[in-house]
Motif scaffolding. Structure first.
Motif, PDB file in Angstrom:
ATOM      1  N   LYS A 262      77.951  56.738 -17.742  1.00 19.80           N
ATOM      2  CA  LYS A 262      78.781  57.892 -18.089  1.00 19.80           C
ATOM      3  C   LYS A 262      79.039  57.882 -19.599  1.00 19.80           C
ATOM      4  O   LYS A 262      79.230  56.822 -20.198  1.00 19.80           O
ATOM      5  CB  LYS A 262      80.119  57.828 -17.342  1.00 19.80           C
ATOM      6  N   THR A 263      79.043  59.068 -20.187  1.00 18.94           N
ATOM      7  CA  THR A 263      79.284  59.166 -21.625  1.00 18.94           C
ATOM      8  C   THR A 263      79.859  60.535 -21.990  1.00 18.94           C
ATOM      9  O   THR A 263      79.550  61.533 -21.334  1.00 18.94           O
ATOM     10  CB  THR A 263      77.992  58.917 -22.431  1.00 18.94           C
ATOM     11  N   ASP A 264      80.654  60.550 -23.052  1.00 22.19           N
ATOM     12  CA  ASP A 264      81.144  61.806 -23.632  1.00 22.19           C
ATOM     13  C   ASP A 264      80.241  62.286 -24.757  1.00 22.19           C
ATOM     14  O   ASP A 264      80.476  63.348 -25.334  1.00 22.19           O
ATOM     15  CB  ASP A 264      82.566  61.619 -24.186  1.00 22.19           C
ATOM     16  N   SER A 265      79.207  61.509 -25.070  1.00 28.35           N
ATOM     17  CA  SER A 265      78.328  61.852 -26.186  1.00 28.35           C
ATOM     18  C   SER A 265      77.613  63.178 -25.927  1.00 28.35           C
ATOM     19  O   SER A 265      77.162  63.454 -24.816  1.00 28.35           O
ATOM     20  CB  SER A 265      77.284  60.746 -26.387  1.00 28.35           C
ATOM     21  N   LYS A 266      77.482  63.971 -26.973  1.00 25.57           N
ATOM     22  CA  LYS A 266      76.777  65.256 -26.892  1.00 25.57           C
ATOM     23  C   LYS A 266      75.313  65.125 -27.328  1.00 25.57           C
ATOM     24  O   LYS A 266      74.601  66.120 -27.431  1.00 25.57           O
ATOM     25  CB  LYS A 266      77.469  66.286 -27.801  1.00 25.57           C
ATOM     26  N   MET A 267      74.869  63.913 -27.582  1.00 22.37           N
ATOM     27  CA  MET A 267      73.501  63.678 -28.042  1.00 22.37           C
ATOM     28  C   MET A 267      72.487  64.267 -27.060  1.00 22.37           C
ATOM     29  O   MET A 267      72.608  64.115 -25.840  1.00 22.37           O
ATOM     30  CB  MET A 267      73.244  62.176 -28.197  1.00 22.37           C
ATOM     31  N   ALA A 268      71.488  64.951 -27.591  1.00 21.01           N
ATOM     32  CA  ALA A 268      70.432  65.519 -26.741  1.00 21.01           C
ATOM     33  C   ALA A 268      69.660  64.397 -26.059  1.00 21.01           C
ATOM     34  O   ALA A 268      69.457  63.321 -26.628  1.00 21.01           O
ATOM     35  CB  ALA A 268      69.484  66.367 -27.593  1.00 21.01           C
TER      36      ALA A 268
ATOM     37  N   ARG B 203      79.436  63.233 -19.056  1.00 16.38           N
ATOM     38  CA  ARG B 203      78.061  63.360 -18.551  1.00 16.38           C
ATOM     39  C   ARG B 203      77.661  62.087 -17.796  1.00 16.38           C
ATOM     40  O   ARG B 203      78.104  60.991 -18.115  1.00 16.38           O
ATOM     41  CB  ARG B 203      77.098  63.573 -19.721  1.00 16.38           C
TER      42      ARG B 203
ATOM     43  N   THR C 268      75.526  56.025 -29.327  1.00 16.08           N
ATOM     44  CA  THR C 268      76.547  56.991 -28.886  1.00 16.08           C
ATOM     45  C   THR C 268      77.895  56.750 -29.566  1.00 16.08           C
ATOM     46  O   THR C 268      78.810  57.557 -29.433  1.00 16.08           O
ATOM     47  CB  THR C 268      76.755  56.927 -27.358  1.00 16.08           C
TER      48      THR C 268
ATOM     49  N   GLU D 135      70.001  64.157 -16.919  1.00 11.32           N
ATOM     50  CA  GLU D 135      71.404  64.306 -16.583  1.00 11.32           C
ATOM     51  C   GLU D 135      71.503  64.606 -15.092  1.00 11.32           C
ATOM     52  O   GLU D 135      70.759  65.440 -14.567  1.00 11.32           O
ATOM     53  CB  GLU D 135      72.038  65.425 -17.412  1.00 11.32           C
TER      54      GLU D 135
END
Length: 247
Positions: free
Chosen positions: A66-72, A2, A40, A95
């Motif tokens: 950029k992050t792979d975190s799924k945090m809302a 993301r 994260t 996003e």
């Protein structure tokens, strides 16, 4: 992966500027990265639209990471504002497409500079304006502003030495608004060189107080010599208001 865009507001009074420094935690970028890394649980590096110097403030600094975190996103902004110091606030979070880059995609910026123009300083405005007690000729300063508007090589109005990169910039708006003893200068352009706004401000003030002549502007554009322009005013009067992007 993301790509997250942040709109950030900060009071730069007690910080060494935007850019992360290896031996200090007193930077805006460093503070935000530390919190993001914690929430994260992965190493985060943020990209700002540009650097702001020590003491400079922002109402609308833009950054992305950029992050792979799924945090809302709602949880992310709540956690950031809970754990960040009170003088740094995330105003918006969204996003954005993977190719968005806060610095490379920026098409323009808006800055404000505030001047406290009275013989007596202000106890309340001291961190957010420059106290300048000299009487000013605002008609002459308006004329100086008109000379600066347009596309020019501004290297003589910056702290840069010789560079291979272009130092030509376009100023679309440079205006002065009096609010009692508080004078508000607005700068809008496609980009600004290092310390350019602060040196332009110093030049305007020295023209307004009679230390420099109006013709100084044309002479600096021609000579490209920094020492012929005005002083560099202090950072505490400077605010990054907005960064512009194409839709």
């Amino acid at each position: 992966m993301r790509n997250i865009k942040l709109t950030i507001e900060y009071d730069g009074t007690r910080y060494l500027g935007w850019q992360r420094l290896g031996d200090s935690d007193k930077t805006i970028q460093g503070k935000i990265e530390n919190i993001l890394t914690q929430i994260t649980r992965s190493k985060i590096e943020i990209i700002g639209s540009g650097r702001t110097d020590a003491g400079t403030h922002a109402r609308g600094q833009i950054a992305n990471f950029k992050t792979d975190s799924k945090m809302a996103l709602s949880e992310m902004i709540e956690s950031l504002n809970r754990y960040l110091p009170q003088d740094i606030v995330i105003k918006e979070i969204e996003e954005v497409p993977e190719r968005f880059h806060a610095r490379y995609n920026a098409k323009g910026k808006k800055y404000s500079y505030y001047l406290w123009n009275n013989a007596i300083p202000s106890a309340f405005e001291r961190h957010y304006s420059f106290h300048y007690s000299e009487e000013l000729d605002f008609e002459l300063m308006d004329e100086a502003c008109r000379k600066l508007i347009g596309t020019h090589d501004f290297i003589g109005f910056s702290s840069l030495k010789k560079t291979k990169k272009s130092t030509t910039r376009t100023i679309n708006e440079l205006s002065i608004q009096k609010e009692g003893d508080l004078i508000h200068f607005t700068f809008i352009g496609d980009g600004f060189l290092h310390k350019m706004v602060r040196i332009l401000m110093g030049t305007l003030l020295e023209i307004g107080s009679g230390t420099l002549k109006l013709e100084t502007i044309d002479e600096v554009f021609k000579s490209k010599i920094r020492s012929e322009a005005g002083m560099t005013v202090p950072a505490q009067g400077l605010f990054l208001d907005e960064v512009y992007y194409r839709d």
